[in-house]
Design a protein around this motif. Structure first.
Motif, PDB file in Angstrom:
ATOM      1  N   GLY A 157      -2.289  15.177  12.051  1.00  0.00           N
ATOM      2  CA  GLY A 157      -1.515  14.860  10.638  1.00  0.00           C
ATOM      3  C   GLY A 157      -1.833  13.276  10.574  1.00  0.00           C
ATOM      4  N   SER A 193      -1.083  11.103  12.283  1.00  0.00           N
ATOM      5  CA  SER A 193      -1.307  10.409  13.620  1.00  0.00           C
ATOM      6  C   SER A 193      -2.820  10.732  14.094  1.00  0.00           C
ATOM      7  CB  SER A 193      -0.253  10.604  14.753  1.00  0.00           C
ATOM      8  OG  SER A 193       0.978  10.416  13.917  1.00  0.00           O
ATOM      9  N   SER A 227      -2.269  23.638  15.590  1.00  0.00           N
ATOM     10  CA  SER A 227      -2.079  24.956  15.173  1.00  0.00           C
ATOM     11  C   SER A 227      -2.343  25.283  13.637  1.00  0.00           C
ATOM     12  CB  SER A 227      -0.473  25.201  15.470  1.00  0.00           C
ATOM     13  OG  SER A 227      -0.118  24.655  16.624  1.00  0.00           O
ATOM     14  N   GLY A 257      -0.638  18.196   8.981  1.00  0.00           N
ATOM     15  CA  GLY A 257       0.455  18.018   9.696  1.00  0.00           C
ATOM     16  C   GLY A 257       1.647  18.439   8.899  1.00  0.00           C
ATOM     17  N   THR A 258       2.637  17.504   8.908  1.00  0.00           N
ATOM     18  CA  THR A 258       3.783  17.582   8.122  1.00  0.00           C
ATOM     19  C   THR A 258       3.322  18.237   6.515  1.00  0.00           C
ATOM     20  OG1 THR A 258       5.052  15.779   9.079  1.00  0.00           O
ATOM     21  CG2 THR A 258       5.725  16.298   6.777  1.00  0.00           C
ATOM     22  N   ASN A 261       4.579  21.650   4.982  1.00  0.00           N
ATOM     23  CA  ASN A 261       6.022  21.660   4.346  1.00  0.00           C
ATOM     24  C   ASN A 261       5.618  21.983   2.907  1.00  0.00           C
ATOM     25  OD1 ASN A 261       8.714  20.864   6.262  1.00  0.00           O
ATOM     26  ND2 ASN A 261       6.546  19.859   6.742  1.00  0.00           N
ATOM     27  N   ALA A 279      -0.180  13.630  19.486  1.00  0.00           N
ATOM     28  CA  ALA A 279       0.201  13.353  18.047  1.00  0.00           C
ATOM     29  C   ALA A 279       0.870  14.598  17.105  1.00  0.00           C
ATOM     30  CB  ALA A 279      -1.080  12.901  17.377  1.00  0.00           C
ATOM     31  N   SER A 313       8.082  18.203  13.359  1.00  0.00           N
ATOM     32  CA  SER A 313       7.000  19.324  13.116  1.00  0.00           C
ATOM     33  C   SER A 313       7.523  20.589  14.028  1.00  0.00           C
ATOM     34  CB  SER A 313       5.831  18.841  13.935  1.00  0.00           C
ATOM     35  OG  SER A 313       6.134  18.456  15.415  1.00  0.00           O
TER      36      SER A 313
END
Ligand SMILES: Cc1cc2nc3c(=O)[nH]c(=O)nc-3n(C[C@H](O)[C@H](O)[C@H](O)COP(=O)(O)OP(=O)(O)OC[C@H]3O[C@@H](n4cnc5c(N)ncnc54)[C@H](O)[C@@H]3O)c2cc1C
Length: 867
Positions: free
Chosen positions: A19, A21, A41, A47-48, A52, A143, A148
């Protein structure tokens, strides 16, 4: 799906997470020339913003600010289309960044890190991924995100439902068509509040199950605000610099308007302006004291509730949507677009789980205590195991095989939120104990990554191999994080900031609330002070400068900063008259202290004329005779009067339920030693003789004092013992001056910079007593005979030059057989405990002082409650 082991199995660094980071960390590590492998994964970067994908998912910090700043060219090439961009746009942005810097080649997607083990002999980490593949690395960097790890729904029968099940945090990539369906949404946190208006557009029937009503304000979304763009275009560097040194990571001038003292017109104007602006930090900055002072917080909270009541037509629904169980801001407030108005639609209904809790999920719907509901789809917007979930979820084991989960069983413990003792070369980005979720996270992320990169570079330059915090430094930081939380209202809420949303999770305030600026300053200071609090090892041996980076109470530090900024002349350069005038002037605008039952002024006969006194009678249940405390103010025998310690006397009276008689003694240089001490003794004799008239209980008489006042109180005890009375049941000495020796270590440590200085102490002594008299026990009670003195409570403050003499007095009393309670005013200065309603962290110390008074008077009723 894990990829085959076609890559080298040893890297300088492994980063988990791709993400905001992880991407920037990879970029910086590459700049250092390190070999890096990133695992995630997820099937792509983001990331987020990869996970989402629910309808309405957006950032809630303006996107002009919620963006990287490390690459000026990138800032020019990318423009945001909205004030708060949608999830697809933010994901596109992160893809754009990854492509622009060719980051994907070092990232393995769809690969979960399942465990990480520190290999002490090899001075390396062994990382295992889902497919059982192992890679090794020197530096292991998680990170993995604060938000998450979705929280699994803790509802009976959740697996039984035969219809469609969706999680906002794992929304299908192809989307979900809810057209014409009967839909349940469980949860009204940020994701619920963002998605509900859009789900309502599709669903035939929407039922929202709410456990906790949340505060939300309208986002007023649209194009990025013109003013903000102008600022950025004008001087982008200055803007980003201001963000880095702001409290929340978005440039904002903190207000100094107090909710409790502002006029109704000012309150309304400030609130409406913040409401119109539609920004989180704006609505959290209506008043300077809304995060710490309940009445001020109530003003903002009630104005928001008014807005909710105005927006929602059905009064019962409106009331259920009004948050009443937590202070505004203590749970993350939400930004919405038409959330409350959605409940006016005929097909939308709110079910208040406080009134009718869910009993179970059934095959075709949800059963509450009162009703059965049929649904085609259930949407869980139930949040995350925040801040620690992903970290402990990956089974990280440090030295001696101790896992992070074990180490953190009672709550996380970190140094700067970046590292944790026992886990060498293991870094967390936005870990617990860092500003993270209380800030604009992109700013915090860049700061973390830059700090870690600098640290690794420094290690390399110095030929060092490992770094790890010391236990002392870590405990100090943990304490500081809790201290910062404790002066706010935040820990009062059952929030995910407190781990309260996850059953069994320890209740600890997880983020650092001291501010992005203060945090950055602490991190920088640690690095420049040769990595204070870190142990570093290399072929040449171990290097460690142990210590605690922040040990002053945060509100004391703020007061010190304020006082220093005033640039007042040092008192010892003034005449006594000017010093008195300065002290009176600085006390002018302070809060008055708590209400007490009655305050009366009078005079008592002293050895050489009348002495003024002020009597404080406790309120409420304390009718009738009460124990009596004769109090002496501070001020180095030169300064101070009945007004100077008025808030403290009120506080002691209200907390202890005792009658407090504050007596003004004669001051130096007009009247020198031993006048003040003799006055104090005379006052005690008078109070004892007039106990009944003063509303006291005969025989229940204690003395108390602060600083020089504590000096004369202590001397009065010695004189009373020598004179065979009056009987004093206890002595409460706050930061006492008990010796004239100004060379103790606390003078060395704290003699400059904390208001009471060594120079000022010398000035006080010079005014009060001739050098020949300074060893007299009536000037320096520590040098007297201490046997047979009343039980004592001595408060010693960490940052007080007088700390060590207070401690020495406690030890000497103890050695003489006197019962002593030594209370440590942790993180306080000589003056800060007396700053009632200014230094909030002083309240527990004063509570302990009141409890000590209670112990002196065993027959009296329990103390009055003062928060
Ligand atoms: C809906 C939503 C809106 C938000 N809006 C804002 C906002 O407006 N402003 C703001 O400042 N913050 C916001 N946040 C917080 C947001 O999480 C951060 O801003 C930021 O995106 C975090 O980036 P990150 O890289 O640290 O972590 P993440 O983006 O969470 O990335 C972590 C990654 O690590 C991976 N991972 C975790 N564990 C493992 C493992 N064991 N193995 C492999 N991979 C793993 C995950 O799959 C994930 O992709 C929001 C959060 C959510 C959920």
């Amino acid at each position: 799906m894990d990829k085959p082991a076609s890559v080298p199995d040893r890297f300088d660094a492994v980063v988990v997470g791709a993400g905001f980071s992880g991407l920037y960390m990879l970029y910086r590590l590459r700049q250092l020339g390190l070999s890096v492998k990133v695992f995630d994964s997820a099937g792509d970067v983001g990331g987020t913003w990869y996970w989402n994908r629910y309808p309405g998912a957006r950032c809630d910090i303006p996107t002009t600010d919620y963006t990287y700043s490390f690459d000026p060219e990138l800032e020019k090439e990318w423009t945001w289309s909205e004030k708060y961009a949608t999830q697809p746009e933010i994901l596109d942005y992160l893809r754009f960044v990854a492509d622009r810097h060719g980051l994907r080649s070092d990232i393995e997607f769809s690969t979960t890190v399942t465990s990480a083990r520190w290999d002490e002999p090899g001075k390396q980490w062994r990382i295992t991924t889902g497919g059982g593949r192992e890679v090794r690395c020197r530096y292991y960097i998680m990170a993995t995100g604060c938000l998450s790890m979705p929280k699994s729904p803790d509802i009976d029968g959740a697996g039984r439902f035969a219809g469609q099940v969706y999680f906002t945090s794992r929304w299908p990539h192809e989307g979900a068509d809810l057209t014409g369906q009967r839909v349940a949404v469980i949860g009204t946190g940020s994701s619920g509040i963002q998605s509900i208006p859009l789900i309502a557009r599709q669903a035939r029937q929407l039922t929202v199950f709410q456990r906790t009503a949340n505060f939300s304000i309208p986002a007023h979304n649209g194009p990025p605000p013109a003013g903000r763009l102008q600022q950025l275009d004008g001087d982008r560097d200055a803007y980003r610099h201001a963000a880095r040194w702001s409290r929340g990571g978005v440039p904002l001038e903190p207000t100094d308007v107090l909710g409790v003292t502002a006029s109704e017109a000012v309150r309304r104007e400030r609130f409406e302006a913040a409401w119109e602006q539609g920004e989180l930090f704006g609505i959290l900055n209506v008043f300077a004291d809304q995060g710490v002072n309940p009445p001020s917080n109530d003003i903002v909270a009630e104005m928001i509730r008014e807005k909710i009541r105005a927006a929602v037509e059905d009064p019962e629904t409106a009331e259920a949507l009004c948050p009443k169980d937590h202070y505004f801001g203590t749970k993350r407030p939400c930004l919405d677009t038409g959330y409350f108005e959605t409940y006016n639609l005929p097909h939308v209904r709110l079910v208040d789980l406080r009134k009718q809790p869910i009993v179970s999920i059934t095959e075709d719907g949800i059963e509450t205590a009162d009703e059965s509901f049929g649904f085609d789809a259930i949407v869980y917007a139930t949040g995350f195991d925040a801040m620690t979930g992903a970290l402990v979820g990956a089974d990280v084991a440090g030295r001696d095989g101790v896992s992070l989960r074990e180490k953190w069983a009672a709550g996380p413990s970190t140094y700067l939120g970046l590292m944790t003792a026992g886990f060498p070369n293991f870094f967390m980005l936005t870990g617990p104990g860092s500003p993270s979720v209380l800030s604009n996270m992109t700013v915090s992320i860049e700061q973390h990554v830059d700090w870690v990169a600098r640290c690794l570079e420094d290690l390399r330059d110095e030929g060092l191999e490992t770094i790890e915090p010391t236990a002392q430094a870590e405990a100090g930081w943990d304490q500081h994080v809790q201290d910062c939380g404790a002066i706010t209202l935040y820990p009062t809420a059952n929030s995910w900031y407190m781990g309260a949303n996850v059953p069994g999770k320890p209740r600890v305030f997880l983020p650092y609330i001291g501010g992005v600026d203060a945090y950055r300053q602490a991190c920088d200071e640690v690095a420049t002070r040769d990595y204070l609090g870190f142990r570093m090892t290399g072929p040449g041996g171990t290097r460690c400068r142990d210590g605690v980076v922040r040990s002053m109470q945060p509100d004391v530090a703020m007061v010190m900063e304020f006082v220093n900024a005033l640039g007042l002349p040092p008192m010892e350069t003034l005449s006594a008259a000017d010093a008195r005038a300065l002290m009176t002037a600085t006390a002018e605008n302070r809060p008055p202290g708590p209400e007490v039952g009655k305050v009366t002024d009078g005079v008592i006969p002293g050895p050489d004329g009348d002495l003024p006194y002020r009597l404080y009678r406790p309120a409420g249940p304390f009718e009738g005779p009460r124990p009596l405390v004769v109090y002496f103010h501070g001020g180095g025998w030169v300064l101070g009067n009945l007004d100077s310690d008025d808030p403290l006397c009120r506080d002691l009276c209200a907390r202890s339920g005792a009658v407090v008689v504050s007596v003004n003694y004669r001051h130096a240089p007009e009247v020198r030693f031993p006048a003040a001490a003799l006055d104090a003794f005379a006052a005690v004799q008078w109070a004892d003789a007039n106990a009944i008239e003063l509303g006291g209980i005969p025989g229940q008489l204690a003395v108390a004092g602060w600083s020089a006042g504590a000096n004369v109180a202590a001397v009065a005890c010695q004189l009373a013992r020598d004179a065979g009375g009056p009987h004093i049941t206890g002595q409460l000495l706050l930061c006492p001056a008990v010796d004239s020796d100004l060379t103790r270590p606390s003078y060395e440590e704290n003699g400059d910079g904390y208001i009471l200085t060594t120079a000022l102490m010398r000035w006080f002594w010079d005014h009060y007593a001739d050098p020949a008299d300074r060893g007299d026990p009536r000037a320096a009670p520590l040098r007297g005979d201490l046997a047979g003195l009343p039980p004592a409570c001595i408060v010693a403050a960490d940052f007080d030059p007088l700390r060590d003499e207070g401690v020495a007095y406690a030890r000497a009393l103890e050695a003489a057989g006197v019962p002593v309670r030594l209370a440590r005013a942790r993180g306080h200065t000589h003056t800060s405990v007396t700053m009632v309603d200014v230094v909030i962290s002083g309240a527990p110390v004063r509570a302990e002082m009141a409890a000590a008074l209670g112990d002196f008077f065993p027959a009296a009723e329990p103390p009055a409650h003062v928060s």
